[in-house]
Design a protein around this motif. Structure first.
Motif, PDB file in Angstrom:
ATOM      1  N   ARG A 199      50.052 132.886  68.148  1.00  0.00           N
ATOM      2  CA  ARG A 199      50.213 132.648  70.160  1.00  0.00           C
ATOM      3  C   ARG A 199      49.138 133.908  70.506  1.00  0.00           C
ATOM      4  NH1 ARG A 199      53.333 127.911  71.233  1.00  0.00           N
ATOM      5  NH2 ARG A 199      54.968 127.377  69.908  1.00  0.00           N
ATOM      6  N   GLU A 200      48.640 133.466  71.422  1.00  0.00           N
ATOM      7  CA  GLU A 200      47.806 134.764  72.406  1.00  0.00           C
ATOM      8  C   GLU A 200      49.064 134.952  73.323  1.00  0.00           C
ATOM      9  OE1 GLU A 200      45.385 131.660  74.672  1.00  0.00           O
ATOM     10  OE2 GLU A 200      44.604 130.744  73.190  1.00  0.00           O
ATOM     11  N   MET A 227      53.609 127.359  74.832  1.00  0.00           N
ATOM     12  CA  MET A 227      54.881 127.548  75.280  1.00  0.00           C
ATOM     13  C   MET A 227      54.847 128.395  76.708  1.00  0.00           C
ATOM     14  SD  MET A 227      57.749 129.762  72.909  1.00  0.00           S
ATOM     15  CE  MET A 227      57.438 131.601  73.200  1.00  0.00           C
ATOM     16  N   HIS A 269      53.308 120.086  74.736  1.00  0.00           N
ATOM     17  CA  HIS A 269      52.085 119.031  73.866  1.00  0.00           C
ATOM     18  C   HIS A 269      51.465 118.482  74.298  1.00  0.00           C
ATOM     19  CE1 HIS A 269      55.247 120.887  70.693  1.00  0.00           C
ATOM     20  NE2 HIS A 269      56.243 120.508  71.053  1.00  0.00           N
ATOM     21  N   ASN A 277      49.646 122.887  71.656  1.00  0.00           N
ATOM     22  CA  ASN A 277      50.789 123.053  71.303  1.00  0.00           C
ATOM     23  C   ASN A 277      51.298 124.387  72.742  1.00  0.00           C
ATOM     24  OD1 ASN A 277      53.094 125.364  70.890  1.00  0.00           O
ATOM     25  ND2 ASN A 277      53.512 124.616  69.344  1.00  0.00           N
ATOM     26  N   MET A 311      58.754 123.714  76.144  1.00  0.00           N
ATOM     27  CA  MET A 311      57.134 123.082  75.865  1.00  0.00           C
ATOM     28  C   MET A 311      56.355 122.189  75.617  1.00  0.00           C
ATOM     29  SD  MET A 311      57.232 125.741  72.765  1.00  0.00           S
ATOM     30  CE  MET A 311      56.065 125.076  72.439  1.00  0.00           C
ATOM     31  N   PHE A 326      57.351 111.899  71.170  1.00  0.00           N
ATOM     32  CA  PHE A 326      56.109 111.585  71.853  1.00  0.00           C
ATOM     33  C   PHE A 326      55.128 110.019  72.624  1.00  0.00           C
ATOM     34  CE2 PHE A 326      55.688 115.403  68.904  1.00  0.00           C
ATOM     35  CZ  PHE A 326      55.207 116.388  70.197  1.00  0.00           C
ATOM     36  N   GLU A 352      56.636 115.088  80.534  1.00  0.00           N
ATOM     37  CA  GLU A 352      55.493 116.854  80.091  1.00  0.00           C
ATOM     38  C   GLU A 352      56.427 117.218  78.883  1.00  0.00           C
ATOM     39  OE1 GLU A 352      54.993 116.084  82.866  1.00  0.00           O
ATOM     40  OE2 GLU A 352      53.120 114.986  83.702  1.00  0.00           O
ATOM     41  N   VAL A 353      58.180 117.755  79.528  1.00  0.00           N
ATOM     42  CA  VAL A 353      57.865 118.938  79.288  1.00  0.00           C
ATOM     43  C   VAL A 353      58.660 118.539  78.432  1.00  0.00           C
ATOM     44  CG1 VAL A 353      59.673 120.343  79.427  1.00  0.00           C
ATOM     45  CG2 VAL A 353      58.222 120.452  81.209  1.00  0.00           C
ATOM     46  N   THR A 354      59.168 119.289  76.997  1.00  0.00           N
ATOM     47  CA  THR A 354      60.229 118.456  75.531  1.00  0.00           C
ATOM     48  C   THR A 354      61.364 119.040  75.370  1.00  0.00           C
ATOM     49  OG1 THR A 354      58.548 119.414  73.887  1.00  0.00           O
ATOM     50  CG2 THR A 354      56.902 117.470  74.476  1.00  0.00           C
ATOM     51  N   HIS A 355      60.757 120.784  75.792  1.00  0.00           N
ATOM     52  CA  HIS A 355      61.880 121.369  74.924  1.00  0.00           C
ATOM     53  C   HIS A 355      62.147 122.060  76.632  1.00  0.00           C
ATOM     54  CE1 HIS A 355      61.251 120.460  71.098  1.00  0.00           C
ATOM     55  NE2 HIS A 355      62.077 121.006  70.539  1.00  0.00           N
ATOM     56  N   CYS A 356      63.444 122.470  77.324  1.00  0.00           N
ATOM     57  CA  CYS A 356      63.651 123.326  78.520  1.00  0.00           C
ATOM     58  C   CYS A 356      64.693 124.301  77.966  1.00  0.00           C
ATOM     59  CB  CYS A 356      63.182 122.904  79.314  1.00  0.00           C
ATOM     60  SG  CYS A 356      63.486 123.744  80.868  1.00  0.00           S
ATOM     61  N   TYR A 357      64.725 125.466  78.081  1.00  0.00           N
ATOM     62  CA  TYR A 357      65.509 126.435  77.677  1.00  0.00           C
ATOM     63  C   TYR A 357      65.801 127.993  78.235  1.00  0.00           C
ATOM     64  CZ  TYR A 357      66.226 124.720  72.132  1.00  0.00           C
ATOM     65  OH  TYR A 357      65.840 124.132  71.238  1.00  0.00           O
ATOM     66  N   TYR A 397      62.022 129.081  79.603  1.00  0.00           N
ATOM     67  CA  TYR A 397      60.741 128.233  78.397  1.00  0.00           C
ATOM     68  C   TYR A 397      61.292 127.266  78.540  1.00  0.00           C
ATOM     69  CZ  TYR A 397      60.909 132.978  75.930  1.00  0.00           C
ATOM     70  OH  TYR A 397      61.254 134.719  75.798  1.00  0.00           O
ATOM     71  N   LEU A 446      51.396 130.151  76.903  1.00  0.00           N
ATOM     72  CA  LEU A 446      51.005 130.700  75.473  1.00  0.00           C
ATOM     73  C   LEU A 446      50.931 129.811  74.937  1.00  0.00           C
ATOM     74  CD1 LEU A 446      54.030 133.936  75.345  1.00  0.00           C
ATOM     75  CD2 LEU A 446      51.671 133.415  75.967  1.00  0.00           C
ATOM     76  N   ARG A 464      71.007 128.408  77.136  1.00  0.00           N
ATOM     77  CA  ARG A 464      71.860 127.901  78.000  1.00  0.00           C
ATOM     78  C   ARG A 464      70.553 125.972  77.292  1.00  0.00           C
ATOM     79  NH1 ARG A 464      73.006 126.993  84.034  1.00  0.00           N
ATOM     80  NH2 ARG A 464      71.490 128.890  83.870  1.00  0.00           N
ATOM     81  N   ILE A 465      70.425 125.348  77.006  1.00  0.00           N
ATOM     82  CA  ILE A 465      69.481 124.513  76.414  1.00  0.00           C
ATOM     83  C   ILE A 465      69.342 122.737  77.651  1.00  0.00           C
ATOM     84  CG2 ILE A 465      68.840 122.141  74.743  1.00  0.00           C
ATOM     85  CD1 ILE A 465      70.553 124.445  73.107  1.00  0.00           C
ATOM     86  N   PHE A 466      68.246 123.398  78.245  1.00  0.00           N
ATOM     87  CA  PHE A 466      68.525 122.026  79.624  1.00  0.00           C
ATOM     88  C   PHE A 466      67.652 120.726  79.336  1.00  0.00           C
ATOM     89  CE2 PHE A 466      67.834 125.963  81.995  1.00  0.00           C
ATOM     90  CZ  PHE A 466      69.548 125.926  82.957  1.00  0.00           C
ATOM     91  N   LYS A 467      67.138 121.526  77.485  1.00  0.00           N
ATOM     92  CA  LYS A 467      66.045 119.461  77.227  1.00  0.00           C
ATOM     93  C   LYS A 467      66.312 119.623  75.928  1.00  0.00           C
ATOM     94  CE  LYS A 467      62.692 116.389  78.260  1.00  0.00           C
ATOM     95  NZ  LYS A 467      62.248 116.026  79.436  1.00  0.00           N
ATOM     96  N   ILE A 468      65.839 119.079  74.848  1.00  0.00           N
ATOM     97  CA  ILE A 468      65.234 118.742  73.683  1.00  0.00           C
ATOM     98  C   ILE A 468      64.583 117.528  73.757  1.00  0.00           C
ATOM     99  CG2 ILE A 468      65.862 119.158  71.514  1.00  0.00           C
ATOM    100  CD1 ILE A 468      67.580 121.315  71.399  1.00  0.00           C
ATOM    101  N   ARG A 469      63.582 116.974  73.297  1.00  0.00           N
ATOM    102  CA  ARG A 469      63.250 116.183  73.242  1.00  0.00           C
ATOM    103  C   ARG A 469      62.020 116.204  72.176  1.00  0.00           C
ATOM    104  NH1 ARG A 469      58.680 113.006  74.951  1.00  0.00           N
ATOM    105  NH2 ARG A 469      57.726 114.340  76.106  1.00  0.00           N
TER     106      ARG A 469
END
Lengths: 158, 157
Positions: free
Chosen positions: A103-104, B69, B113, B67, B111, A152, B91-96, B109, B139, A144-149
């Protein structure tokens, strides 16, 4: 490029239906096909083709790794540009490392580790530091996990 | 978890057959009937061990080539609220929330895409506006060094 470019309309519909999920029934692909006007054989042939072509990375059960005793973390490393492939060879040699991206930014190598214990993760990170000689490594486990999706929308949303 | 359950998790996650009777095929590998496999899958779903039966797409292959982050520095007292708000964006697929380090103060954080970098940047700006957090960085990934499927309960497990 638009979402789903290179896919046909039929591909997009099938992938979107699959992303919504299939059921634990004897003929799940027949059921998915029926939603889209495909026979079971057609749905299976299309899914195999999409897996072969790389559009589908994985098909099956999406497991909550924490529920089965795994623990994960995200790490960031400051790797000189010319040493990235060498450092990646060390990092990627662990099967517990599941993703690794450049990553940048000054912390430029970002990888995830999934293992059965925090102690095993520490051991892996220690070995990576020792073998690469790079000390600047951040260990950033989730609190803590707020979201996993993981899906697409391939049918426009824009 | 029993040895059979562990093997079943591995088969369901890694070797799911794209065939007419997939649960019967898995059962045959493990010495279980189709009905037994289906009953266990339902139980695992009820317990949250299996989130869904689904597909994971390779985002680059389906057109989502950018992609990003996006990392945020959120005051601790606002984490709960900001985390939930950012997670609510389509639009946010992951949020931690993650731990920080002295040289890395970002604690949230997300993500994103999208097909283009510009869209990721525009989305990040919109998120920033919505939650009122100005300290963030986008990033972008510039190379994929590894992307493997998790291997549960295999030889190393």
């Amino acid at each position: 490029m638009t979402p789903g470019q290179g896919l046909t309309e039929a591909d997009r519909q099938l992938l979107n239906a699959m992303q919504e999920g299939f059921l634990p029934v004897p003929n799940p692909f027949k059921e998915i096909g029926a939603r889209l006007g495909l026979t079971e054989d057609e749905a299976i042939a299309e899914l195999r083709r999409l897996k072969e072509s790389g559009a589908i990375r994985r098909l099956g059960a999406i497991i909550d790794s924490r529920k089965i005793g795994y623990t994960g973390t995200l790490c960031a490393m400051k790797v000189p540009g010319e040493r990235i492939s060498e450092a990646a060879a060390v990092i990627n040699s662990f099967p517990e490392v599941t993703h690794n991206y450049v990553r940048e930014g000054e912390f430029n190598v970002w990888f995830t580790v999934l293992a059965l214990s925090a102690a095993r993760i520490q051991e892996i990170l220690h070995t990576i530091k020792r073998e690469t000689g790079i000390r600047e490594l951040l260990n950033l486990p989730a609190r803590r996990i707020f979201k996993i999706r993981v899906s697409f929308d391939l049918e426009g949303e824009r | 978890m029993t040895e059979t359950e562990r093997r079943l998790i591995a088969e369901l996650g890694e070797n799911f057959p794209i065939e007419p009777r997939p649960f019967a095929v898995i059962g045959a590998r493990l010495g279980l009937t189709e009905d037994q496999v289906i009953a266990l899958v339902k139980e695992f779903m009820a317990r949250g061990i299996i989130r869904r039966l689904s597909v994971a797409l390779r985002h680059q292959n389906v057109g989502f080539t950018a992609n990003a982050m996006v990392v945020w520095k959120v005051p601790p007292e606002r984490l709960e609220e900001v985390g939930k708000m950012l997670a609510s964006f389509q639009e946010v697929t992951h949020c931690y929330e993650r731990e920080t380090a002295p040289q890395w103060p970002y604690n949230l954080y997300t993500m994103v895409h999208r097909p283009h970098r510009g869209e990721c940047l525009a989305i990040a700006a919109r998120l920033s506006e919505a939650v009122g957090i100005k300290e963030y960085r986008v990033l972008f990934s510039t190379a994929e060094l590894k992307r493997s499927n998790p291997q549960y309960f295999t030889e190393r497990g």
